[in-house]
Design a protein around this motif. Structure first.
Motif, PDB file in Angstrom:
ATOM      1  N   ASP A 138       0.824  -1.208   0.000  1.00  0.00           N
ATOM      2  CA  ASP A 138       0.000   0.000   0.000  1.00  0.00           C
ATOM      3  C   ASP A 138       0.860   1.262   0.000  1.00  0.00           C
ATOM      4  OD1 ASP A 138      -2.309  -1.447  -0.112  1.00  0.00           O
ATOM      5  OD2 ASP A 138      -2.730  -1.365   2.027  1.00  0.00           O
ATOM      6  N   ARG A 139       2.033   1.172   0.608  1.00  0.00           N
ATOM      7  CA  ARG A 139       2.937   2.342   0.595  1.00  0.00           C
ATOM      8  C   ARG A 139       3.583   2.493  -0.787  1.00  0.00           C
ATOM      9  NH1 ARG A 139       7.306   2.409   4.228  1.00  0.00           N
ATOM     10  NH2 ARG A 139       7.034   0.359   5.132  1.00  0.00           N
ATOM     11  N   ILE A 140       3.875   1.365  -1.418  1.00  0.00           N
ATOM     12  CA  ILE A 140       4.509   1.421  -2.749  1.00  0.00           C
ATOM     13  C   ILE A 140       3.573   2.070  -3.769  1.00  0.00           C
ATOM     14  CG2 ILE A 140       5.310  -0.009  -4.685  1.00  0.00           C
ATOM     15  CD1 ILE A 140       6.452  -1.975  -2.616  1.00  0.00           C
ATOM     16  N   ILE A 141       2.273   1.715  -3.718  1.00  0.00           N
ATOM     17  CA  ILE A 141       1.353   2.212  -4.759  1.00  0.00           C
ATOM     18  C   ILE A 141       0.636   3.513  -4.360  1.00  0.00           C
ATOM     19  CG2 ILE A 141       0.925  -0.064  -5.791  1.00  0.00           C
ATOM     20  CD1 ILE A 141      -1.686  -0.191  -4.230  1.00  0.00           C
ATOM     21  N   SER A 147      -2.187   9.199   3.273  1.00  0.00           N
ATOM     22  CA  SER A 147      -1.331   8.974   4.445  1.00  0.00           C
ATOM     23  C   SER A 147      -0.255   7.902   4.176  1.00  0.00           C
ATOM     24  CB  SER A 147      -2.167   8.576   5.644  1.00  0.00           C
ATOM     25  OG  SER A 147      -2.883   7.410   5.339  1.00  0.00           O
ATOM     26  N   ASN A 148      -0.497   7.004   3.235  1.00  0.00           N
ATOM     27  CA  ASN A 148       0.510   5.973   2.936  1.00  0.00           C
ATOM     28  C   ASN A 148       1.649   6.463   2.055  1.00  0.00           C
ATOM     29  OD1 ASN A 148      -0.354   3.703   4.326  1.00  0.00           O
ATOM     30  ND2 ASN A 148      -1.917   3.245   2.799  1.00  0.00           N
ATOM     31  N   TYR A 149       1.457   7.632   1.457  1.00  0.00           N
ATOM     32  CA  TYR A 149       2.437   8.143   0.488  1.00  0.00           C
ATOM     33  C   TYR A 149       3.731   8.549   1.189  1.00  0.00           C
ATOM     34  CZ  TYR A 149       4.282  11.326  -3.136  1.00  0.00           C
ATOM     35  OH  TYR A 149       5.072  11.953  -4.069  1.00  0.00           O
ATOM     36  N   GLY A 150       4.853   8.192   0.567  1.00  0.00           N
ATOM     37  CA  GLY A 150       6.132   8.560   1.169  1.00  0.00           C
ATOM     38  C   GLY A 150       7.298   8.129   0.305  1.00  0.00           C
ATOM     39  N   ARG A 151       8.434   7.914   0.956  1.00  0.00           N
ATOM     40  CA  ARG A 151       9.674   7.602   0.236  1.00  0.00           C
ATOM     41  C   ARG A 151       9.543   6.379  -0.664  1.00  0.00           C
ATOM     42  NH1 ARG A 151      14.652   6.657   3.390  1.00  0.00           N
ATOM     43  NH2 ARG A 151      15.616   7.348   1.469  1.00  0.00           N
ATOM     44  N   LEU A 152       8.898   5.343  -0.120  1.00  0.00           N
ATOM     45  CA  LEU A 152       8.807   4.094  -0.868  1.00  0.00           C
ATOM     46  C   LEU A 152       8.008   4.285  -2.165  1.00  0.00           C
ATOM     47  CD1 LEU A 152       9.864   1.257  -0.532  1.00  0.00           C
ATOM     48  CD2 LEU A 152       7.788   0.654   0.700  1.00  0.00           C
ATOM     49  N   ILE A 236       7.168  25.506  -6.836  1.00  0.00           N
ATOM     50  CA  ILE A 236       6.773  24.767  -5.631  1.00  0.00           C
ATOM     51  C   ILE A 236       6.458  25.730  -4.489  1.00  0.00           C
ATOM     52  CG2 ILE A 236       7.560  23.069  -3.909  1.00  0.00           C
ATOM     53  CD1 ILE A 236       9.429  21.966  -6.110  1.00  0.00           C
ATOM     54  N   ASP A 237       5.290  25.560  -3.888  1.00  0.00           N
ATOM     55  CA  ASP A 237       4.857  26.387  -2.762  1.00  0.00           C
ATOM     56  C   ASP A 237       5.498  25.831  -1.480  1.00  0.00           C
ATOM     57  OD1 ASP A 237       3.533  27.523  -0.657  1.00  0.00           O
ATOM     58  OD2 ASP A 237       1.509  27.081  -1.391  1.00  0.00           O
ATOM     59  N   LEU A 238       6.321  26.626  -0.829  1.00  0.00           N
ATOM     60  CA  LEU A 238       7.074  26.143   0.342  1.00  0.00           C
ATOM     61  C   LEU A 238       6.218  25.968   1.595  1.00  0.00           C
ATOM     62  CD1 LEU A 238      10.497  28.009   0.002  1.00  0.00           C
ATOM     63  CD2 LEU A 238       9.921  25.671  -0.624  1.00  0.00           C
ATOM     64  N   ASN A 239       4.944  26.357   1.490  1.00  0.00           N
ATOM     65  CA  ASN A 239       4.050  26.137   2.636  1.00  0.00           C
ATOM     66  C   ASN A 239       3.388  24.756   2.599  1.00  0.00           C
ATOM     67  OD1 ASN A 239       4.449  28.720   3.738  1.00  0.00           O
ATOM     68  ND2 ASN A 239       3.105  29.561   2.149  1.00  0.00           N
ATOM     69  N   LEU A 240       3.643  24.003   1.538  1.00  0.00           N
ATOM     70  CA  LEU A 240       3.052  22.657   1.443  1.00  0.00           C
ATOM     71  C   LEU A 240       3.779  21.697   2.382  1.00  0.00           C
ATOM     72  CD1 LEU A 240       2.660  22.390  -2.451  1.00  0.00           C
ATOM     73  CD2 LEU A 240       0.818  22.734  -0.785  1.00  0.00           C
ATOM     74  N   ARG A 241       3.193  20.495   2.556  1.00  0.00           N
ATOM     75  CA  ARG A 241       3.827  19.429   3.373  1.00  0.00           C
ATOM     76  C   ARG A 241       4.406  18.393   2.400  1.00  0.00           C
ATOM     77  NH1 ARG A 241       2.311  21.836   8.415  1.00  0.00           N
ATOM     78  NH2 ARG A 241       0.823  23.269   7.577  1.00  0.00           N
ATOM     79  N   PRO A 242       5.363  17.583   2.888  1.00  0.00           N
ATOM     80  CA  PRO A 242       6.017  16.613   1.988  1.00  0.00           C
ATOM     81  C   PRO A 242       5.049  15.753   1.191  1.00  0.00           C
ATOM     82  CG  PRO A 242       7.108  16.632   4.109  1.00  0.00           C
ATOM     83  CD  PRO A 242       5.938  17.549   4.239  1.00  0.00           C
ATOM     84  N   GLN A 243       3.928  15.357   1.826  1.00  0.00           N
ATOM     85  CA  GLN A 243       3.037  14.426   1.118  1.00  0.00           C
ATOM     86  C   GLN A 243       2.195  15.092   0.027  1.00  0.00           C
ATOM     87  OE1 GLN A 243       0.802  12.917   4.508  1.00  0.00           O
ATOM     88  NE2 GLN A 243      -1.045  13.886   3.719  1.00  0.00           N
TER      89      GLN A 243
END
Ligand code: SAM
Length: 262
Positions: A138-141, A147-152, A236-243
């Motif tokens: 689920d993190r890969i896809i 919430s699952n989105y990230g490095r992987l 890129i808007d610097l007020n955004l969060r990584p996800q």
């Protein structure tokens, strides 16, 4: 030979015939060269063989299981009694391989990262059909803004397109694992960003996602001296969060980082 599953090698054997059938029906096998990672006692191998591949290679670390596979299949399969984490897969065959793997859960992401990071321009496979712990799949896809989105997700989608085939319940295995599994299929992308050093993508995603709830202003400042100028250039808007940033944006940030250092 009596098989006692070794926990240390993540041995959960797939015994559900419907699932085994579904796995071999996901892609064309007839007349193709197949590589199976971690064949175990050969349950999936048997189903692959029924589909008449041109050749099948298997990589199995366990010496006892390699002997068993040799007894069971003889010269129908080519057994490589070795560790998939150290082997050079591109040396196995001149043809591109179709890869199946019911991988041990504890090394599955390590294998994927080895294949993505080490991958030279030439893909040595046509597709990868791999089993993961459902939570990892689920993190890969995962897509951005979830919430699952990230490095992987970002690393896995760099050179490969990925789709889920099915979820698999613990009852389909013996011994039963404590977790659910998912089968994913990966295809090489035709176009992707070429990085001088893929470790830069790993580093940049690590810096961003180490503070996933904070605004990206801080990681941007950590990575770039003139971060305002660069964020403007990349839109890129610097007020955004990584996800909130999609994978393409992370590839662009990495490219910009490399350009500035060259
Ligand atoms: N494919 C079989 C099945 O579906 O019944 C077995 C899957 S079991 C989850 C994982 C298999 O990978 C085991 O046979 C284990 O011995 C093997 N294995 C574990 N670590 C390995 C490694 N580093 N390299 C190659 N094989 C490994």
């Amino acid at each position: 030979m009596n098989i006692v599953a070794k926990k240390s090698l993540g041995q959960n054997f797939l015994i559900d015939r419907n699932i085994l059938e579904q796995i071999v029906n996901t892609v064309e096998i007839e007349n193709k060269e197949i590589l199976e990672i971690g064949p175990g006692s050969g349950n999936l191998t048997q189903y692959i063989l029924k589909k008449k591949p041109k050749k099948i290679y298997v990589i199995e670390k366990d010496n006892d299981l390699s002997l068993l596979l040799n007894e069971k299949f003889n010269d129908e399969i080519n057994i490589i009694n070795d560790d998939v984490l150290t082997i050079s897969e591109d040396k196995i065959s001149k043809e591109k391989l179709t890869v199946f793997g019911n991988l041990p859960y504890n090394i599955s992401t390590e294998i994927l990262s080895k294949w993505i990071v080490n991958l030279s321009k030439k893909f040595w496979f046509n597709e990868l059909i791999l089993m993961f712990q459902k939570e990892v799949a689920d993190r890969i896809i995962a897509k951005s803004n979830t919430s699952n989105y990230g490095r992987l997700s970002i690393l896995s989608n760099w050179k490969l397109d990925v789709k889920k085939i099915i979820d698999i319940k613990p009852e389909s295995f013996s011994p039963r694992p404590k977790i659910n599994s998912s089968l994913l299929i990966f295809f090489p992308k035709k176009d992707f960003f070429n990085f001088e050093n893929p470790k830069n993508l790993e580093m940049i995603t690590r810096v961003f996602f180490s503070q996933r709830r904070k605004m990206i202003k801080k990681p941007f400042n950590q990575i770039f001296k003139n971060s305002k100028e660069i964020s403007k250039k990349l839109g890129i808007d610097l007020n955004l969060r990584p996800q909130n940033l999609d994978p393409e944006t992370y590839y662009q940030i990495t490219k910009e980082y490399e350009n500035l250092r060259s």
